[in-house]
Scaffold this motif. Sequence first.
Motif, PDB file in Angstrom:
ATOM      1  N   GLN A 110      83.140  15.939 -53.306  1.00  0.00           N
ATOM      2  CA  GLN A 110      83.310  14.654 -53.979  1.00  0.00           C
ATOM      3  C   GLN A 110      84.650  14.028 -53.603  1.00  0.00           C
ATOM      4  OE1 GLN A 110      82.780  15.728 -58.096  1.00  0.00           O
ATOM      5  NE2 GLN A 110      80.567  15.331 -58.050  1.00  0.00           N
ATOM      6  N   LYS A 111      85.689  14.842 -53.528  1.00  0.00           N
ATOM      7  CA  LYS A 111      87.016  14.340 -53.154  1.00  0.00           C
ATOM      8  C   LYS A 111      86.994  13.798 -51.730  1.00  0.00           C
ATOM      9  CE  LYS A 111      91.837  15.724 -52.751  1.00  0.00           C
ATOM     10  NZ  LYS A 111      92.791  16.820 -52.825  1.00  0.00           N
ATOM     11  N   GLU A 112      86.354  14.555 -50.819  1.00  0.00           N
ATOM     12  CA  GLU A 112      86.259  14.103 -49.428  1.00  0.00           C
ATOM     13  C   GLU A 112      85.467  12.802 -49.333  1.00  0.00           C
ATOM     14  OE1 GLU A 112      84.521  17.441 -47.435  1.00  0.00           O
ATOM     15  OE2 GLU A 112      86.416  18.538 -47.308  1.00  0.00           O
ATOM     16  N   GLU A 113      84.385  12.716 -50.088  1.00  0.00           N
ATOM     17  CA  GLU A 113      83.569  11.495 -50.085  1.00  0.00           C
ATOM     18  C   GLU A 113      84.371  10.321 -50.638  1.00  0.00           C
ATOM     19  OE1 GLU A 113      80.509   9.015 -49.356  1.00  0.00           O
ATOM     20  OE2 GLU A 113      80.590  11.127 -48.761  1.00  0.00           O
ATOM     21  N   LEU A 114      85.129  10.546 -51.692  1.00  0.00           N
ATOM     22  CA  LEU A 114      85.967   9.506 -52.271  1.00  0.00           C
ATOM     23  C   LEU A 114      87.025   9.051 -51.261  1.00  0.00           C
ATOM     24  CD1 LEU A 114      86.754   7.816 -54.763  1.00  0.00           C
ATOM     25  CD2 LEU A 114      88.238   9.716 -55.450  1.00  0.00           C
ATOM     26  N   GLU A 115      87.658  10.010 -50.572  1.00  0.00           N
ATOM     27  CA  GLU A 115      88.677   9.668 -49.571  1.00  0.00           C
ATOM     28  C   GLU A 115      88.061   8.859 -48.424  1.00  0.00           C
ATOM     29  OE1 GLU A 115      90.344  13.445 -48.515  1.00  0.00           O
ATOM     30  OE2 GLU A 115      91.650  13.522 -50.265  1.00  0.00           O
ATOM     31  N   ARG A 116      86.853   9.246 -47.985  1.00  0.00           N
ATOM     32  CA  ARG A 116      86.179   8.484 -46.913  1.00  0.00           C
ATOM     33  C   ARG A 116      85.875   7.063 -47.382  1.00  0.00           C
ATOM     34  NH1 ARG A 116      83.595  13.473 -45.758  1.00  0.00           N
ATOM     35  NH2 ARG A 116      81.811  12.952 -47.063  1.00  0.00           N
ATOM     36  N   GLU A 117      85.432   6.935 -48.603  1.00  0.00           N
ATOM     37  CA  GLU A 117      85.123   5.611 -49.153  1.00  0.00           C
ATOM     38  C   GLU A 117      86.389   4.770 -49.242  1.00  0.00           C
ATOM     39  OE1 GLU A 117      82.751   2.620 -50.381  1.00  0.00           O
ATOM     40  OE2 GLU A 117      82.067   4.585 -49.706  1.00  0.00           O
ATOM     41  N   GLN A 118      87.480   5.360 -49.691  1.00  0.00           N
ATOM     42  CA  GLN A 118      88.746   4.629 -49.780  1.00  0.00           C
ATOM     43  C   GLN A 118      89.229   4.235 -48.378  1.00  0.00           C
ATOM     44  OE1 GLN A 118      91.183   7.412 -51.936  1.00  0.00           O
ATOM     45  NE2 GLN A 118      90.613   6.574 -53.937  1.00  0.00           N
ATOM     46  N   GLN A 119      89.048   5.114 -47.417  1.00  0.00           N
ATOM     47  CA  GLN A 119      89.445   4.819 -46.033  1.00  0.00           C
ATOM     48  C   GLN A 119      88.635   3.639 -45.498  1.00  0.00           C
ATOM     49  OE1 GLN A 119      92.022   6.192 -44.533  1.00  0.00           O
ATOM     50  NE2 GLN A 119      91.710   4.933 -42.725  1.00  0.00           N
ATOM     51  N   ARG A 120      87.317   3.646 -45.770  1.00  0.00           N
ATOM     52  CA  ARG A 120      86.480   2.523 -45.313  1.00  0.00           C
ATOM     53  C   ARG A 120      86.947   1.208 -45.942  1.00  0.00           C
ATOM     54  NH1 ARG A 120      81.298   4.842 -47.030  1.00  0.00           N
ATOM     55  NH2 ARG A 120      81.638   6.879 -46.162  1.00  0.00           N
ATOM     56  N   LYS A 122      89.960   0.463 -46.955  1.00  0.00           N
ATOM     57  CA  LYS A 122      91.227   0.071 -46.318  1.00  0.00           C
ATOM     58  C   LYS A 122      90.956  -0.563 -44.963  1.00  0.00           C
ATOM     59  CE  LYS A 122      94.330   3.486 -48.393  1.00  0.00           C
ATOM     60  NZ  LYS A 122      95.167   4.663 -48.144  1.00  0.00           N
ATOM     61  N   GLU A 123      90.044   0.042 -44.201  1.00  0.00           N
ATOM     62  CA  GLU A 123      89.733  -0.501 -42.873  1.00  0.00           C
ATOM     63  C   GLU A 123      89.115  -1.895 -42.989  1.00  0.00           C
ATOM     64  OE1 GLU A 123      87.325   2.387 -40.837  1.00  0.00           O
ATOM     65  OE2 GLU A 123      88.963   3.839 -40.741  1.00  0.00           O
ATOM     66  N   LEU A 124      88.209  -2.075 -43.959  1.00  0.00           N
ATOM     67  CA  LEU A 124      87.598  -3.383 -44.151  1.00  0.00           C
ATOM     68  C   LEU A 124      88.655  -4.418 -44.542  1.00  0.00           C
ATOM     69  CD1 LEU A 124      84.255  -2.533 -46.031  1.00  0.00           C
ATOM     70  CD2 LEU A 124      84.500  -3.478 -43.727  1.00  0.00           C
ATOM     71  N   GLU A 125      89.577  -4.045 -45.405  1.00  0.00           N
ATOM     72  CA  GLU A 125      90.652  -4.932 -45.834  1.00  0.00           C
ATOM     73  C   GLU A 125      91.538  -5.288 -44.659  1.00  0.00           C
ATOM     74  OE1 GLU A 125      92.545  -7.388 -48.321  1.00  0.00           O
ATOM     75  OE2 GLU A 125      90.786  -6.228 -48.879  1.00  0.00           O
ATOM     76  N   ARG A 126      91.833  -4.301 -43.831  1.00  0.00           N
ATOM     77  CA  ARG A 126      92.695  -4.530 -42.660  1.00  0.00           C
ATOM     78  C   ARG A 126      92.009  -5.476 -41.673  1.00  0.00           C
ATOM     79  NH1 ARG A 126      94.057  -0.606 -38.017  1.00  0.00           N
ATOM     80  NH2 ARG A 126      95.875  -1.608 -37.183  1.00  0.00           N
ATOM     81  N   GLU A 127      90.688  -5.211 -41.465  1.00  0.00           N
ATOM     82  CA  GLU A 127      89.955  -6.112 -40.560  1.00  0.00           C
ATOM     83  C   GLU A 127      89.953  -7.526 -41.102  1.00  0.00           C
ATOM     84  OE1 GLU A 127      85.995  -4.870 -39.489  1.00  0.00           O
ATOM     85  OE2 GLU A 127      86.711  -2.870 -38.941  1.00  0.00           O
ATOM     86  N   LYS A 128      89.815  -7.670 -42.392  1.00  0.00           N
ATOM     87  CA  LYS A 128      89.831  -8.985 -43.020  1.00  0.00           C
ATOM     88  C   LYS A 128      91.152  -9.694 -42.766  1.00  0.00           C
ATOM     89  CE  LYS A 128      87.394  -9.898 -47.286  1.00  0.00           C
ATOM     90  NZ  LYS A 128      87.403  -9.699 -48.717  1.00  0.00           N
TER      91      LYS A 128
END
Length: 138
Positions: A110-120, A122-128
């Motif tokens: 669950q922690k790994e899944e949460l970290e992956r979701e948070q990373q995605r 961040k990447e979407l925000e950065r692309e924006k």
Amino acid sequence: MSGTERPEEAAAAAGGPGRSLGPSDASPDEGVVEDLPLIDEKAVEQLTEGLISHYLPDLQRSKSALQELTQNQVVLLETLEQEISKFKECNSIIEINALKRALKLQQKRQKEELEREQQREKELEREKQLTAKPAKRT
């Protein structure tokens, strides 16, 4: 059987079939008590004591051995019950440890899944933010 007797009369005289007992006929058990020799009560007592003294020690040893065996079986049953309790306790501990490992693994995933979701995110925000924005005319 005389020549003048019929076969039925001969059979009746010999106590055969069809003969009825009369009041003068003796019972087969009659006189048995009188026929027995006199029994010496002291001899009977001595024979009884001899028989008892012959078998009693073996019977007492057998009784003692059976009592010891029974006591050993009781001890064995108690020990077995204790071992069963320990076995159940160990199994419970093993099951608890397995549940803990499963819980830790689930939390890790669950922690790994949460970290992956948070990373995605961040990447979407950065692309924006990197996407070119048209300049506003002033």
